[in-house]
Motif scaffolding. Structure first.
Motif, mmCIF file in Angstrom:
data_model
loop_
_atom_site.group_PDB
_atom_site.id
_atom_site.type_symbol
_atom_site.label_atom_id
_atom_site.label_comp_id
_atom_site.label_asym_id
_atom_site.label_seq_id
_atom_site.Cartn_x
_atom_site.Cartn_y
_atom_site.Cartn_z
ATOM 1 N N LYS A 77 92.620 -14.693 -3.447
ATOM 2 C CA LYS A 77 92.855 -15.847 -4.314
ATOM 3 C C LYS A 77 94.139 -15.702 -5.133
ATOM 4 O O LYS A 77 94.512 -16.621 -5.850
ATOM 5 N N LYS A 78 94.794 -14.580 -5.025
ATOM 6 C CA LYS A 78 96.043 -14.354 -5.739
ATOM 7 C C LYS A 78 97.174 -14.949 -4.910
ATOM 8 O O LYS A 78 97.534 -14.426 -3.861
ATOM 9 N N HIS A 79 97.717 -16.056 -5.355
ATOM 10 C CA HIS A 79 98.612 -16.835 -4.503
ATOM 11 C C HIS A 79 100.025 -16.895 -5.058
ATOM 12 O O HIS A 79 100.303 -16.508 -6.196
ATOM 13 N N LEU A 80 100.915 -17.401 -4.212
ATOM 14 C CA LEU A 80 102.299 -17.660 -4.572
ATOM 15 C C LEU A 80 102.748 -18.867 -3.774
ATOM 16 O O LEU A 80 102.088 -19.282 -2.813
ATOM 17 N N THR A 81 103.860 -19.450 -4.156
ATOM 18 C CA THR A 81 104.413 -20.591 -3.439
ATOM 19 C C THR A 81 105.781 -20.213 -2.901
ATOM 20 O O THR A 81 106.602 -19.634 -3.625
ATOM 21 N N PRO B 286 114.947 -18.676 1.011
ATOM 22 C CA PRO B 286 113.646 -19.108 0.491
ATOM 23 C C PRO B 286 113.556 -18.872 -1.010
ATOM 24 O O PRO B 286 114.162 -17.930 -1.540
ATOM 25 N N MET B 287 112.816 -19.723 -1.692
ATOM 26 C CA MET B 287 112.546 -19.520 -3.113
ATOM 27 C C MET B 287 111.065 -19.194 -3.256
ATOM 28 O O MET B 287 110.213 -19.930 -2.746
ATOM 29 N N ILE B 288 110.764 -18.089 -3.930
ATOM 30 C CA ILE B 288 109.383 -17.628 -4.078
ATOM 31 C C ILE B 288 108.965 -17.793 -5.536
ATOM 32 O O ILE B 288 109.646 -17.293 -6.444
ATOM 33 N N ILE B 289 107.853 -18.490 -5.748
ATOM 34 C CA ILE B 289 107.349 -18.744 -7.099
ATOM 35 C C ILE B 289 106.074 -17.932 -7.284
ATOM 36 O O ILE B 289 105.057 -18.186 -6.627
ATOM 37 N N PHE B 290 106.132 -16.934 -8.160
ATOM 38 C CA PHE B 290 104.968 -16.122 -8.486
ATOM 39 C C PHE B 290 104.286 -16.674 -9.741
ATOM 40 O O PHE B 290 104.902 -17.394 -10.529
ATOM 41 N N LYS B 291 103.041 -16.303 -9.921
ATOM 42 C CA LYS B 291 102.304 -16.708 -11.113
ATOM 43 C C LYS B 291 102.717 -15.836 -12.287
ATOM 44 O O LYS B 291 102.706 -14.602 -12.204
ATOM 45 N N LYS C 236 101.224 -21.335 -13.021
ATOM 46 C CA LYS C 236 100.228 -21.494 -11.966
ATOM 47 C C LYS C 236 100.799 -21.210 -10.575
ATOM 48 O O LYS C 236 100.132 -21.448 -9.572
ATOM 49 N N ALA C 237 102.016 -20.705 -10.526
ATOM 50 C CA ALA C 237 102.707 -20.434 -9.259
ATOM 51 C C ALA C 237 102.903 -21.707 -8.453
ATOM 52 O O ALA C 237 102.813 -21.698 -7.217
ATOM 53 N N TRP C 238 103.166 -22.829 -9.152
ATOM 54 C CA TRP C 238 103.390 -24.107 -8.490
ATOM 55 C C TRP C 238 104.837 -24.548 -8.696
ATOM 56 O O TRP C 238 105.545 -24.064 -9.571
#
Length: 486
Positions: free
Chosen positions: A227-231, A245-250, A280-282
């Motif tokens: 459930k630990k996610h990233l975008t 790529p752009m990585i969005i962490f919580k 929220k990593a969004w």
């Protein structure tokens, strides 16, 4: 006497014909290459059956040719008993097609209920059975009806509020507007970009595995971080080039994770990857402005004055005034894909996101197999670090083929096609061959890396993806195995 097996084996028409042809002639034209009894012993069948097949050889050949034309899978010449309620079944088949045209689900219970409501004779016939047999008889009829009518249980692939027929007008309108815009501004393929966000997880466990037949429970080890996610924000141009790529962490903007990512960003060029946090990593307005500044602007630093096109979905953060203003400053014209049509018009959805996630899952599996494990105080294995996740994303993104991306733009209608490529428009099935299959899980990490080079005429931008550290013994073994299989 020829001894035959106790268990009855149903042989297909093709197998029967091949057995008969063995006893008919040999390569030199002599009669009976094998006797009937020898053929019966060889194939473990009754000699009388072979004699019957020989009598009906012409009929079997005609039946096989006819069924290969219509695509039926029936194994014998016998059609079986005719259905008791042929007219009712024709009505039911029409009803099933009407329900599916409306994208409504159909169950066996609904089929039986419809049959009872439509035919008193059907109801009377099955009421004549004992109550203990009635349910079995109804189920038997239902499955036979489905087999006769080429129906089967299918798992849903999409949930939608609108039917494809209802969205067709919106799709046609969007494509007409897109074509008009392309004709007016004459965008170069290198200046047409599609971007999309896709969710990943720190735990991306393989859904399948090889195991012993009959095992009741199949365990696959993870790190309890599913459930630990990233975008991940992926972007590519119409000619198949990939943007960073752009990585969005919580995490909070100035918190611990943001500080970790700032130090991590120093290890990577922003031409390779852009790292940021969101609580929220969004994706949101701030992160979208960061995307324009750190992904689009550096990529097009030598074509800032050229007309460019950015295609994206209707997510609210994409269309706020501050974002559109920054895009206009970079000479970007934006097209927003209507809701419900991203599965047909969003290039990343159509051609990239699925293989990208499969490659990421393979990277995660390699990490589970080969990386040195770290454990919590309770003895559980820790999930990948953020740096390891970044490396997995870069490795997966580096494996996406340029041809896959360019075909995606063709399928979504962004390119004028020649006569030989008209079948690509709206046909996502042509991309299936580009996607990794389960056999690709054998792929090892390359020690040489993958180099992405952009054409010198547009931009001297390149990023070298280091796929892994030096190969160890197990990777050499796997690589040798792959070479042997090839």
């Amino acid at each position: 006497m020829v001894k035959t097996q106790d268990k009855r084996v149903v042989r297909s028409l093709k197998e029967k014909i091949e057995i008969v042809e063995e006893i008919m002639t040999d390569n030199e034209g002599r009669r009976e290459k094998l006797s009937v009894r020898k053929a019966a012993t060889k194939h473990n069948v009754d000699p009388k059956s072979i004699r019957d097949w020989r009598k009906n050889l012409d009929k079997m050949r005609q039946t096989l040719a006819m069924r290969s034309t219509v695509g039926t899978l029936k194994r014998t010449m016998h059609t079986g008993p005719p259905p008791l309620f042929a007219n009712l079944e024709a009505e039911l088949l029409d009803w099933v097609h009407q329900q599916r045209d409306k994208a409504l689900p159909v169950s066996t219970t609904q089929l039986v209920q419809q049959a009872i409501n439509r035919s008193p004779n059907f109801k009377t016939h099955y009421q004549s059975f004992d109550s203990s047999q009635r349910l079995y008889r109804l189920q038997e009829w239902c499955y036979r009806f489905m087999s006769r009518s080429k129906l089967s249980f299918r798992r849903r692939t999409k949930i939608a509020q609108k039917l494809p027929s209802e969205l067709q007008a919106a799709e046609d309108s969007y494509l007409r507007g897109l074509n008009r815009l392309r004709q007016e501004k004459q965008f170069e393929p290198a200046n047409i970009v599609n971007m999309d966000e896709t969710a990943l997880y720190f735990d991306m466990v393989e859904p399948t595995t090889i195991a012993t037949v009959g095992e009741k429970t199949i365990h696959i080890k993870g790190t309890n971080s599913e459930k630990k996610h990233l975008t991940v924000v992926l972007s590519a141009t119409c000619d198949g080039r990939k943007l960073a790529p752009m990585i969005i962490f919580k995490g909070e903007d100035h918190g611990r994770v943001a500080k970790e990512l700032k130090a991590l960003q120093d290890q990577y060029s922003k031409a390779r990857v852009v790292l940021c946090t969101q609580h929220k990593a969004w994706m949101d307005e701030t992160r979208m402005l960061l995307y324009v500044k750190n992904v689009l602007r550096p990529f097009y630093r030598r074509q800032l004055g050229d007309e460019k096109l950015l295609s994206m979905d209707s997510f609210s953060a994409h269309t706020v005034t501050s974002v559109t203003s920054k895009l206009q400053d970079l000479k970007f014209t934006t097209t927003v894909i209507p809701g419900g049509l991203t599965s047909r018009l969003q290039v990343m959805d159509v051609s990239v996101n699925h293989p990208f996630k499969m490659y990421y899952r393979q990277e995660y599996t390699d990490w589970m197999l080969y990386a040195a494990p770290r454990f919590t105080k309770a003895g559980f294995r820790k999930c990948p670090t953020r740096k390891e996740v970044v490396d997995m994303v870069l490795n997966a993104w580096g494996k996406i083929k340029q041809e896959t991306i360019s075909k995606g733009f063709k399928v979504c209608g962004f390119v004028d096609l020649d006569g030989g490529e008209d079948h690509l428009v709206g046909n996502a099935d042509v991309l299936l061959a580009e996607e990794p299959s389960n056999s690709d899980s054998l792929t090892t990490r390359s020690s040489t890396g993958v180099e992405l080079v952009v054409d010198d005429d547009s931009q001297e931008w390149q990023a070298e993806f280091d796929m892994a550290p030096n190969s160890d013994d197990i990777e050499v073994v796997v690589r040798n195995l792959i070479n042997a299989l090839q």
